[in-house]
Structure formats: structure tokens, C-alpha cells
Write a protein that holds these residues in place. Structure first.
Motif, PDB file in Angstrom:
ATOM      1  N   PHE A 169      57.089 -31.294  -8.422  1.00 12.53           N
ATOM      2  CA  PHE A 169      58.413 -31.445  -7.836  1.00 12.53           C
ATOM      3  C   PHE A 169      58.312 -31.109  -6.358  1.00 12.53           C
ATOM      4  N   SER A 170      58.505 -32.110  -5.499  1.00 14.63           N
ATOM      5  CA  SER A 170      58.405 -31.885  -4.062  1.00 14.63           C
ATOM      6  C   SER A 170      59.141 -32.989  -3.310  1.00 14.63           C
ATOM      7  N   ARG A 171      59.830 -32.578  -2.266  1.00 13.03           N
ATOM      8  CA  ARG A 171      60.461 -33.550  -1.365  1.00 13.03           C
ATOM      9  C   ARG A 171      59.609 -33.770  -0.121  1.00 13.03           C
ATOM     10  N   THR A 172      58.540 -32.991   0.032  1.00 13.72           N
ATOM     11  CA  THR A 172      57.740 -33.084   1.252  1.00 13.72           C
ATOM     12  C   THR A 172      56.387 -33.755   1.047  1.00 13.72           C
ATOM     13  N   LEU A 173      55.850 -33.757  -0.149  1.00 11.77           N
ATOM     14  CA  LEU A 173      54.568 -34.420  -0.390  1.00 11.77           C
ATOM     15  C   LEU A 173      54.756 -35.934  -0.417  1.00 11.77           C
ATOM     16  N   ASP A 174      53.771 -36.648   0.092  1.00  9.92           N
ATOM     17  CA  ASP A 174      53.798 -38.105   0.047  1.00  9.92           C
ATOM     18  C   ASP A 174      53.147 -38.645  -1.212  1.00  9.92           C
ATOM     19  N   SER A 175      52.158 -37.915  -1.721  1.00  4.50           N
ATOM     20  CA  SER A 175      51.447 -38.356  -2.922  1.00  4.50           C
ATOM     21  C   SER A 175      50.777 -37.150  -3.579  1.00  4.50           C
ATOM     22  N   VAL A 176      50.386 -37.338  -4.825  1.00  2.08           N
ATOM     23  CA  VAL A 176      49.663 -36.309  -5.573  1.00  2.08           C
ATOM     24  C   VAL A 176      48.505 -36.970  -6.315  1.00  2.08           C
ATOM     25  N   ASP A 177      47.494 -36.187  -6.620  1.00  2.00           N
ATOM     26  CA  ASP A 177      46.307 -36.652  -7.336  1.00  2.00           C
ATOM     27  C   ASP A 177      46.112 -35.786  -8.584  1.00  2.00           C
ATOM     28  N   HIS A 178      44.946 -35.932  -9.183  1.00  2.00           N
ATOM     29  CA  HIS A 178      44.529 -35.053 -10.282  1.00  2.00           C
ATOM     30  C   HIS A 178      45.444 -35.161 -11.503  1.00  2.00           C
ATOM     31  N   SER A 198      48.458 -36.315 -11.813  1.00  2.00           N
ATOM     32  CA  SER A 198      49.775 -35.776 -11.466  1.00  2.00           C
ATOM     33  C   SER A 198      50.772 -36.886 -11.159  1.00  2.00           C
ATOM     34  N   THR A 199      52.049 -36.565 -11.385  1.00  3.34           N
ATOM     35  CA  THR A 199      53.166 -37.442 -11.062  1.00  3.34           C
ATOM     36  C   THR A 199      54.081 -36.698 -10.108  1.00  3.34           C
ATOM     37  N   LEU A 200      54.520 -37.360  -9.057  1.00  3.28           N
ATOM     38  CA  LEU A 200      55.403 -36.752  -8.074  1.00  3.28           C
ATOM     39  C   LEU A 200      56.855 -37.068  -8.412  1.00  3.28           C
ATOM     40  N   VAL A 201      57.699 -36.024  -8.433  1.00  4.19           N
ATOM     41  CA  VAL A 201      59.134 -36.178  -8.664  1.00  4.19           C
ATOM     42  C   VAL A 201      59.845 -35.569  -7.459  1.00  4.19           C
ATOM     43  N   ARG A 202      60.742 -36.336  -6.836  1.00  6.26           N
ATOM     44  CA  ARG A 202      61.420 -35.883  -5.619  1.00  6.26           C
ATOM     45  C   ARG A 202      62.811 -35.292  -5.882  1.00  6.26           C
ATOM     46  N   ASP A 203      63.469 -35.732  -6.952  1.00  2.00           N
ATOM     47  CA  ASP A 203      64.832 -35.264  -7.195  1.00  2.00           C
ATOM     48  C   ASP A 203      65.138 -35.301  -8.689  1.00  2.00           C
ATOM     49  N   ASP A 204      66.370 -34.997  -9.039  1.00  2.00           N
ATOM     50  CA  ASP A 204      66.856 -34.987 -10.421  1.00  2.00           C
ATOM     51  C   ASP A 204      66.019 -34.095 -11.334  1.00  2.00           C
ATOM     52  N   LEU A 205      65.853 -32.848 -10.913  1.00  2.00           N
ATOM     53  CA  LEU A 205      65.110 -31.889 -11.724  1.00  2.00           C
ATOM     54  C   LEU A 205      65.692 -31.771 -13.134  1.00  2.00           C
ATOM     55  N   PRO A 206      67.005 -31.562 -13.310  1.00  2.00           N
ATOM     56  CA  PRO A 206      67.531 -31.429 -14.671  1.00  2.00           C
ATOM     57  C   PRO A 206      67.298 -32.677 -15.524  1.00  2.00           C
ATOM     58  N   GLY A 207      67.514 -33.857 -14.946  1.00  2.00           N
ATOM     59  CA  GLY A 207      67.315 -35.094 -15.700  1.00  2.00           C
ATOM     60  C   GLY A 207      65.867 -35.302 -16.077  1.00  2.00           C
ATOM     61  N   THR A 208      64.963 -35.000 -15.157  1.00  2.00           N
ATOM     62  CA  THR A 208      63.532 -35.138 -15.436  1.00  2.00           C
ATOM     63  C   THR A 208      63.119 -34.210 -16.574  1.00  2.00           C
ATOM     64  N   ILE A 209      63.575 -32.978 -16.529  1.00  2.00           N
ATOM     65  CA  ILE A 209      63.214 -32.017 -17.587  1.00  2.00           C
ATOM     66  C   ILE A 209      63.824 -32.433 -18.916  1.00  2.00           C
ATOM     67  N   ALA A 210      65.052 -32.901 -18.922  1.00  2.00           N
ATOM     68  CA  ALA A 210      65.670 -33.360 -20.169  1.00  2.00           C
ATOM     69  C   ALA A 210      64.862 -34.499 -20.779  1.00  2.00           C
ATOM     70  N   ARG A 211      64.423 -35.443 -19.951  1.00  2.00           N
ATOM     71  CA  ARG A 211      63.613 -36.563 -20.458  1.00  2.00           C
ATOM     72  C   ARG A 211      62.269 -36.064 -21.001  1.00  2.00           C
TER      73      ARG A 211
END
Length: 186
Positions: A88-97, A99-112
Motif C-alpha cells: 500500500f503506497s501512494r509514492t511508489l511507482d512500481s514494486v517487484d518480488h 508484489s502488487t501495488l495498491v494506491r487507494d481503497d484500503l478497506p475495499g482491498t482488504i474486504a476483497r
């Protein structure tokens, strides 16, 4: 349903790192490291904020190849590489290893994520955990209390304006003096 498990080492006075960001005081001995590795079998996804992701990504991809790598480190390096990570980051452009990058909707992402089949979700990082705490998204707290007083730093629990009752579900004392406490919201 999958649970969100917040698990970190903490000083006796409640901090996960010193005021200058050091965590060397929490390095696990072989017994504790084996316990951490065994607990990984209960989870299949790591949830990270930017800082913890960057710290983990700077060490674990090559940790097993270091000349002084213990069997516990080699095992955890494999676990870390193989485990999917949600960052969960609004400042990273990409992630490796893995990993999936999520920029917003923390509650919705966790519910899913919680609605999907699988094992539990492992939450790390105090800043991200503070957001989860405030939103009521943590299902279990696992504290590894080290016999050290730091006097300040980043707290395990964020400051808040409400009481949170917890129920002790398990405890264990390690030979090193580290005390493991597992709590669930009451």
C-alpha cells in the motif's frame, strides 16, 4: 474467512523501532526465528506499507546467499520470495518480488482479499497498521515482547481516542526472554 494478523517485535515499553529507526535489538535467535518461520505457514499474503516493503526488499531477495546465512534465514528467504505481497503506497511507482501495488481503497482491498479463499493475511509496518487499527481491520495481534526498554520510537499501537478490549488467545516465553502474546479483539 481470512484474518488480518498484525505481528511485530516490540520493546517492553511498546516500541517497534528506536527514534532513529533501528531494529537491531529485535534480531531473533534460532529458536525465535524458527517460530516466526512456522507461523508463516498460517498466512499466504503479506500486507506492507512502503517503508517495510523497501526494507524487506532490500534484504530478503539475497539473504539466503550470504555466507553467514543460518538455516532459519535461508528458510525465511524462500518463504518471503514465494509469498505474494500487497504493498500500500501512494509514492511508489512500481514494486517487484511477487508484489502488487495498491494506491487507494484500503478497506475495499482488504474486504476483497478476506473474501478470497486462502490462508490469513500478515500485516507489517506501524504506519500501515495504524490505518488498519483505526479502520477496525485487524483480527489478531501478535506481539513478540523483547526484554529491552527503548525509551521512545515508533509505537506498536497508534495513539487513539477509544478503548480497545483484547482477549488473550495464546502466550509463550522463549529462552531468550522474549514473550509472545497473541490477542484477538474482545
Amino acid at each position: 474467512m481470512r484474518k488480518v494478523i498484525y505481528s511485530l517485535s516490540v520493546s517492553l515499553d511498546g516500541y517497534i523501532q528506536t527514534t532513529d529507526g533501528q531494529i537491531d535489538w529485535s534480531a531473533p535467535d534460532p529458536e525465535l526465528h524458527q517460530f516466526h518461520n512456522a507461523q508463516e505457514a498460517e498466512t499466504d499474503t503479506h500486507l506492507y506499507g512502503r517503508r517495510l516493503y523497501e526494507d524487506m526488499a532490500s534484504y530478503w531477495p539475497t539473504a539466503a546467499t550470504q555466507p553467514d546465512a543460518t538455516p532459519e534465514v535461508v528458510e525465511y528467504a524462500r518463504i518471503w520470495r514465494d509469498t505474494p505481497k500487497v504493498v500500500f503506497s501512494r509514492t511508489l511507482d512500481s514494486v517487484d518480488h511477487n508484489s502488487t501495488l495498491v494506491r487507494d481503497d484500503l478497506p475495499g482491498t482488504i474486504a476483497r482479499l478476506k473474501d478470497q479463499p486462502g490462508k490469513h493475511l500478515s500485516l507489517g509496518g506501524a504506519t500501515l497498521a495504524a490505518s488498519f487499527f483505526r479502520l477496525g481491520l485487524i483480527d489478531e495481534y501478535r506481539l513478540f515482547i523483547h526484554p529491552v526498554v527503548l525509551g521512545g520510537g515508533t509505537p506498536y499501537f497508534p495513539t487513539h481516542d477509544h478503548r480497545t478490549a483484547l482477549h488473550l488467545a495464546d502466550s509463550h516465553v522463549f529462552g531468550s526472554g522474549v514473550v509472545y502474546l497473541r490477542y484477538r479483539p474482545a
